[in-house]
Design an enzyme around this catalytic site. Structure first.
Site, PDB file in Angstrom:
ATOM      1  N   LYS A   1      -1.262  16.178  -9.276  1.00 36.98           N
ATOM      2  CA  LYS A   1      -0.495  15.937 -10.503  1.00 36.98           C
ATOM      3  C   LYS A   1       0.385  17.147 -10.865  1.00 36.98           C
ATOM      4  O   LYS A   1       1.480  16.975 -11.411  1.00 36.98           O
ATOM      5  CB  LYS A   1      -1.437  15.550 -11.649  1.00 36.98           C
ATOM      6  CG  LYS A   1      -2.117  14.186 -11.440  1.00 36.98           C
ATOM      7  CD  LYS A   1      -1.092  13.036 -11.358  1.00 36.98           C
ATOM      8  CE  LYS A   1      -1.729  11.667 -11.405  1.00 36.98           C
ATOM      9  NZ  LYS A   1      -0.728  10.569 -11.374  1.00 36.98           N
TER      10      LYS A   1
ATOM     11  N   TYR B   1      -7.102  16.172  -7.160  1.00 38.69           N
ATOM     12  CA  TYR B   1      -6.349  15.374  -8.147  1.00 38.69           C
ATOM     13  C   TYR B   1      -5.448  16.248  -9.046  1.00 38.69           C
ATOM     14  O   TYR B   1      -4.233  15.963  -9.144  1.00 38.69           O
ATOM     15  CB  TYR B   1      -7.315  14.511  -8.978  1.00 38.69           C
ATOM     16  CG  TYR B   1      -6.645  13.643 -10.010  1.00 38.69           C
ATOM     17  CD1 TYR B   1      -6.077  12.415  -9.668  1.00 38.69           C
ATOM     18  CD2 TYR B   1      -6.557  14.044 -11.345  1.00 38.69           C
ATOM     19  CE1 TYR B   1      -5.459  11.613 -10.626  1.00 38.69           C
ATOM     20  CE2 TYR B   1      -5.937  13.247 -12.303  1.00 38.69           C
ATOM     21  CZ  TYR B   1      -5.400  12.033 -11.941  1.00 38.69           C
ATOM     22  OH  TYR B   1      -4.779  11.246 -12.886  1.00 38.69           O
TER      23      TYR B   1
ATOM     24  N   SER C   1      -0.033  13.161 -15.634  1.00 42.14           N
ATOM     25  CA  SER C   1      -1.319  13.299 -16.329  1.00 42.14           C
ATOM     26  C   SER C   1      -1.306  14.635 -17.051  1.00 42.14           C
ATOM     27  O   SER C   1      -0.601  15.563 -16.618  1.00 42.14           O
ATOM     28  CB  SER C   1      -2.462  13.287 -15.306  1.00 42.14           C
ATOM     29  OG  SER C   1      -3.677  13.661 -15.925  1.00 42.14           O
TER      30      SER C   1
ATOM     31  N   ASP D   1       0.882  -1.176   0.000  1.00 49.14           N
ATOM     32  CA  ASP D   1       0.000   0.000   0.000  1.00 49.14           C
ATOM     33  C   ASP D   1       0.914   1.219   0.000  1.00 49.14           C
ATOM     34  O   ASP D   1       1.563   1.515   1.012  1.00 49.14           O
ATOM     35  CB  ASP D   1      -0.895  -0.028   1.247  1.00 49.14           C
ATOM     36  CG  ASP D   1      -1.879   1.142   1.283  1.00 49.14           C
ATOM     37  OD1 ASP D   1      -1.654   2.142   0.577  1.00 49.14           O
ATOM     38  OD2 ASP D   1      -2.856   1.053   2.036  1.00 49.14           O
TER      39      ASP D   1
HETATM   40  P1  NAP Z   1      -6.265   2.138 -12.421  1.00 47.24           P
HETATM   41  O1  NAP Z   1      -6.548   1.069 -13.413  1.00 47.24           O
HETATM   42  O2  NAP Z   1      -7.315   2.491 -11.426  1.00 47.24           O
HETATM   43  O3  NAP Z   1      -4.905   1.764 -11.688  1.00 47.24           O
HETATM   44  C1  NAP Z   1      -4.481   2.400 -10.519  1.00 47.24           C
HETATM   45  C2  NAP Z   1      -3.408   1.539  -9.887  1.00 47.24           C
HETATM   46  O4  NAP Z   1      -2.940   2.222  -8.712  1.00 47.24           O
HETATM   47  C3  NAP Z   1      -3.941   0.178  -9.456  1.00 47.24           C
HETATM   48  O5  NAP Z   1      -3.004  -0.805  -9.791  1.00 47.24           O
HETATM   49  C4  NAP Z   1      -4.053   0.322  -7.954  1.00 47.24           C
HETATM   50  O6  NAP Z   1      -3.781  -0.924  -7.318  1.00 47.24           O
HETATM   51  C5  NAP Z   1      -2.931   1.302  -7.656  1.00 47.24           C
HETATM   52  N1  NAP Z   1      -3.135   1.933  -6.355  1.00 47.24           N
HETATM   53  C6  NAP Z   1      -4.113   2.771  -5.960  1.00 47.24           C
HETATM   54  N2  NAP Z   1      -3.968   3.058  -4.656  1.00 47.24           N
HETATM   55  C7  NAP Z   1      -2.873   2.383  -4.232  1.00 47.24           C
HETATM   56  C8  NAP Z   1      -2.229   2.249  -2.985  1.00 47.24           C
HETATM   57  N3  NAP Z   1      -2.673   2.887  -1.881  1.00 47.24           N
HETATM   58  N4  NAP Z   1      -1.138   1.457  -2.902  1.00 47.24           N
HETATM   59  C9  NAP Z   1      -0.692   0.802  -3.992  1.00 47.24           C
HETATM   60  N5  NAP Z   1      -1.241   0.885  -5.201  1.00 47.24           N
HETATM   61  C10 NAP Z   1      -2.341   1.675  -5.311  1.00 47.24           C
HETATM   62  O7  NAP Z   1      -5.937   3.517 -13.145  1.00 47.24           O
HETATM   63  P2  NAP Z   1      -4.840   3.926 -14.252  1.00 47.24           P
HETATM   64  O8  NAP Z   1      -5.514   4.844 -15.175  1.00 47.24           O
HETATM   65  O9  NAP Z   1      -4.126   2.760 -14.799  1.00 47.24           O
HETATM   66  O10 NAP Z   1      -3.863   4.804 -13.348  1.00 47.24           O
HETATM   67  C11 NAP Z   1      -2.461   4.690 -13.377  1.00 47.24           C
HETATM   68  C12 NAP Z   1      -1.823   6.072 -13.347  1.00 47.24           C
HETATM   69  O11 NAP Z   1      -2.136   6.765 -14.556  1.00 47.24           O
HETATM   70  C13 NAP Z   1      -2.309   6.971 -12.204  1.00 47.24           C
HETATM   71  O12 NAP Z   1      -1.211   7.654 -11.638  1.00 47.24           O
HETATM   72  C14 NAP Z   1      -3.236   7.949 -12.918  1.00 47.24           C
HETATM   73  O13 NAP Z   1      -3.342   9.161 -12.219  1.00 47.24           O
HETATM   74  C15 NAP Z   1      -2.534   8.082 -14.249  1.00 47.24           C
HETATM   75  N6  NAP Z   1      -3.369   8.602 -15.342  1.00 47.24           N
HETATM   76  C16 NAP Z   1      -4.476   7.934 -15.776  1.00 47.24           C
HETATM   77  C17 NAP Z   1      -5.233   8.460 -16.807  1.00 47.24           C
HETATM   78  C18 NAP Z   1      -6.479   7.771 -17.323  1.00 47.24           C
HETATM   79  O14 NAP Z   1      -7.271   8.406 -18.032  1.00 47.24           O
HETATM   80  N7  NAP Z   1      -6.674   6.495 -17.042  1.00 47.24           N
HETATM   81  C19 NAP Z   1      -4.874   9.688 -17.394  1.00 47.24           C
HETATM   82  C20 NAP Z   1      -3.745  10.338 -16.918  1.00 47.24           C
HETATM   83  C21 NAP Z   1      -2.993   9.796 -15.909  1.00 47.24           C
HETATM   84  P3  NAP Z   1      -4.552  -1.531  -6.047  1.00 47.24           P
HETATM   85  O15 NAP Z   1      -5.937  -0.941  -6.032  1.00 47.24           O
HETATM   86  O16 NAP Z   1      -4.543  -3.006  -6.279  1.00 47.24           O
HETATM   87  O17 NAP Z   1      -3.725  -1.133  -4.868  1.00 47.24           O
END
Ligand code: NAP
Length: 257
Positions: A166, A162, A147, A67
């Site tokens: 970022k 958020y 992001s 975590d």
């Molecule tokens: P996601 O599918 O929800 O993945 C988020 C990941 O973060 C999961 O593996 C989750 O794992 C992990 N996480 C959350 N809280 C955590 C904690 N306390 N400890 C350890 N791991 C944790 O979303 P995603 O879009 O792939 O996000 C990945 C990154 O991309 C993030 O930094 C997000 O801000 C960035 N991003 C996403 C987008 C978009 O549109 N999707 C756009 C720009 C940037 P567990 O829940 O298993 O812990």
């Protein structure tokens, strides 16, 4: 410029938030390239399923239940990696959370979790990776998954802290670059900023709508694999070349207003 992942084959990469979305795609791409990938997240079942899916590939995925909002968990993860896998060469700070609330009337616990994961977790993991790299004379590479919201505030309801978290990542990447530069370190730092990507971070209430499905159909939202490819690109550059900033987004995006 000759792009090559050869120098990373057999080396250790740490990917936070590797249980879904972008982190899982990056972890998978690194395993395909022959790295030992320490995959950190809270949902160990997801990590184990990914490890199983990738068995028989060139590299290997090692689930490490962590975590990242808890410093002790991060320290224990790096200790386990050091004792079981070897020196860290790559850290991908991908774990990130959103949460629907407002600033005007918001929930402090949601704000705290966003800051703890997106800012402090990233900073602690970065410090531990750099300590390990310096102790082992490794010219490694840190990648922050930021992001487009870390460069410009998006007009989308409920984003609360958020975008601020970022924006902090943008500053943290540049501050680290300057620290590394001033200490003449050859460790690289890349700030990689995706636009909208089809992952679980997008709430189901929006992801399941016809409007969102239309965006997917029209390729206005990109795939986690596109960000994994961009990560491999940044890592593949020669040791003296640094991809400082990289924005990866759909050519035509939805307008959130
Ligand atoms: P996601 O599918 O929800 O993945 C988020 C990941 O973060 C999961 O593996 C989750 O794992 C992990 N996480 C959350 N809280 C955590 C904690 N306390 N400890 C350890 N791991 C944790 O979303 P995603 O879009 O792939 O996000 C990945 C990154 O991309 C993030 O930094 C997000 O801000 C960035 N991003 C996403 C987008 C978009 O549109 N999707 C756009 C720009 C940037 P567990 O829940 O298993 O812990």
């Amino acid at each position: 410029m000759v792009l090559s992942m050869d120098r990373w084959i057999g080396k250790v990469a740490v990917v936070t938030g590797a249980s879904s979305g972008i982190g899982a795609a990056i972890a998978e791409a690194l395993v395909e390239k022959g790295l030992k990938v320490a995959a950190l997240a809270r949902r160990k079942d997801r990590l184990e399923a990914l490890a199983k899916k990738l068995s028989g590939k060139k590299g290997k995925l090692y689930p490490v239940k962590t975590d990242v909002s808890k410093e002790e968990d991060i320290l224990n993860a790096f200790k386990w990696i050091k004792e079981n896998l070897g020196p860290v060469h790559i850290l991908v700070n991908n774990a990130g959370v959103g949460g629907h609330t407002t600033l005007a009337d918001g929930d402090t616990e949601i704000w705290k979790n966003i800051i703890n994961v997106n800012v402090l977790g990233l900073s602690i993991a970065t410090r531990e990776a750099i300590r390990d790299m310096k102790a082992n004379n490794v010219d490694g590479h840190i990648i922050h998954i930021n992001s487009i919201a870390g460069h410009q505030v998006i007009d989308f309801p409920g984003l609360n802290v958020y975008p601020a978290s970022k924006f902090a990542v943008t500053a943290l990447a540049e501050t680290l670059r300057l620290e590394l530069l001033n200490s003449k370190s050859k460790i690289k730092i890349t700030n990689l900023s995706p636009g909208p990507v089809d992952t679980e971070i997008i709430p189901d209430s929006f992801r399941n709508t016809e409007q969102f499905k239309g965006y997917i159909q029209d390729k206005m939202i990109i795939e986690p694999e596109n960000i994994a490819d961009a990560t491999i690109y940044a890592l593949s550059t020669p040791p003296h070349v640094q991809i400082q900033e990289l924005t990866v987004r759909a050519v035509i995006e939805p307008t959130f207003k």
